[in-house]
Design an enzyme around this catalytic site. Structure first.
Site, short mmCIF file in Angstrom:
data_model
loop_
_atom_site.label_atom_id
_atom_site.label_comp_id
_atom_site.label_asym_id
_atom_site.label_seq_id
_atom_site.Cartn_x
_atom_site.Cartn_y
_atom_site.Cartn_z
N ASP A 93 4.63 -8.41 -4.74
CA ASP A 93 6.04 -8.04 -4.89
C ASP A 93 6.89 -9.17 -4.32
OD1 ASP A 93 6.07 -7.70 -2.14
OD2 ASP A 93 6.63 -5.58 -2.19
N HIS A 94 8.19 -8.90 -4.17
CA HIS A 94 9.13 -9.95 -3.75
C HIS A 94 8.87 -10.45 -2.33
CE1 HIS A 94 10.60 -5.95 -2.74
NE2 HIS A 94 11.15 -6.49 -1.68
N CYS B 71 1.75 -7.78 -0.70
CA CYS B 71 3.16 -7.42 -0.51
C CYS B 71 3.53 -7.81 0.91
CB CYS B 71 3.42 -5.94 -0.84
SG CYS B 71 2.51 -4.72 0.13
N GLY B 72 4.58 -7.20 1.48
CA GLY B 72 4.97 -7.58 2.82
C GLY B 72 3.87 -7.29 3.83
N THR B 73 3.35 -6.09 3.76
CA THR B 73 2.28 -5.65 4.67
C THR B 73 0.92 -5.52 3.99
OG1 THR B 73 2.74 -3.36 4.13
CG2 THR B 73 3.91 -4.29 6.05
N GLY B 74 0.92 -5.38 2.69
CA GLY B 74 -0.30 -5.02 1.95
C GLY B 74 -0.51 -3.52 1.86
N ILE B 75 0.26 -2.78 2.64
CA ILE B 75 0.01 -1.34 2.73
C ILE B 75 0.44 -0.61 1.46
CG2 ILE B 75 0.57 0.79 3.97
CD1 ILE B 75 0.95 -0.96 6.50
N MET C 130 0.91 -1.73 -1.55
CA MET C 130 0.05 -2.13 -2.66
C MET C 130 -1.30 -1.40 -2.59
SD MET C 130 1.21 -4.33 -4.89
CE MET C 130 2.13 -5.85 -5.22
N HIS D 122 -20.14 -2.99 2.65
CA HIS D 122 -20.32 -1.55 2.88
C HIS D 122 -19.64 -0.67 1.84
CE1 HIS D 122 -21.42 -1.75 7.45
NE2 HIS D 122 -21.79 -2.87 6.82
N ARG E 268 -27.61 3.99 1.93
CA ARG E 268 -26.64 4.73 2.74
C ARG E 268 -25.21 4.42 2.32
NH1 ARG E 268 -27.98 0.30 5.64
NH2 ARG E 268 -26.45 -0.70 7.00
N HIS E 269 -24.97 3.17 1.89
CA HIS E 269 -23.62 2.81 1.42
C HIS E 269 -23.37 3.36 0.02
CE1 HIS E 269 -23.05 0.56 5.00
NE2 HIS E 269 -23.88 -0.42 4.68
C1 RB5 Z 1 9.18 -4.68 0.78
O1 RB5 Z 1 10.25 -4.78 1.64
C2 RB5 Z 1 8.00 -4.04 1.49
O2 RB5 Z 1 8.25 -2.71 1.77
C3 RB5 Z 1 6.72 -4.20 0.69
O3 RB5 Z 1 6.49 -5.52 0.41
C4 RB5 Z 1 5.45 -3.67 1.35
O4 RB5 Z 1 5.31 -4.20 2.63
C5 RB5 Z 1 5.26 -2.23 1.29
O5 RB5 Z 1 4.23 -1.70 1.74
#
Ligand code: RB5
Length: 149
Positions: free
Chosen positions: A7-8, A64-68, A70, A97, A132-133
């Site tokens: 993302d941006h 993305c910013g955190t990867g979370i 996404m 694993h 196991r995996h």
């Molecule tokens: C964008 O500001 C941010 O929320 C996005 O890149 C990402 O970190 C979301 O999880």
């Protein structure tokens, strides 16, 4: 083929990752974004997850910013095991694993040097194939079968 999107918050790092992958001989499909400007990360996680789930792509990389965001979005697609990794140990372990098929990380979390090491580790590490995996992954698939329509 490796499917990649961002993302941006991660355009610069995504372009660096794609350059790195191509320099190392990987075929890459760039699912965007291609220019600056705010977007919604699920719109970019979905095509990468679909490419991996369908077998069109061997693996995916989402940034993305955190990867979370996404990783949460990609894991809504049946058959996807997207791992959020900010270190190489996790990248190695999730391949060995969990047989993770998409890697996610955040440009605001990891620097470019660490990001490339995480990418290399993820792509070079094979699933162990240990029973196991396999059994635990079958249990993840059973959860999908129960809740995905
Ligand atoms: C964008 O500001 C941010 O929320 C996005 O890149 C990402 O970190 C979301 O999880």
């Amino acid at each position: 083929m490796i499917a990649v999107a961002c993302d941006h918050a991660a355009l610069k790092l995504k372009n660096e990752v794609i350059k790195h992958l191509k320099e190392n001989g990987y075929e890459v499909e760039d699912f965007g974004i291609h220019e600056e400007g705010a977007v919604d990360y699920p719109d970019y996680a979905l095509p990468v997850a679909e490419a991996v789930a369908s077998g069109k792509a061997d693996k995916g990389i989402l940034i993305c910013g955190t990867g979370i965001g996404m990783s949460i979005a990609a894991n809504k697609v049946k058959g996807i095991r997207c791992a959020l990794c900010s270190d190489t140990f996790s990248a190695h372990a999730t391949r060995e694993h969990n047989d993770a098929n998409i890697l996610a990380f955040g440009e605001r979390v990891v620097g470019p040097g660490l990001a490339m090491d995480i990418v290399d580790t993820f792509l070079k590490t094979e699933f162990s194939g240990a029973e196991r995996h396999e059994k635990r992954i079958r249990k993840i698939s059973a959860i999908e079968d129960k809740y995905f329509k």
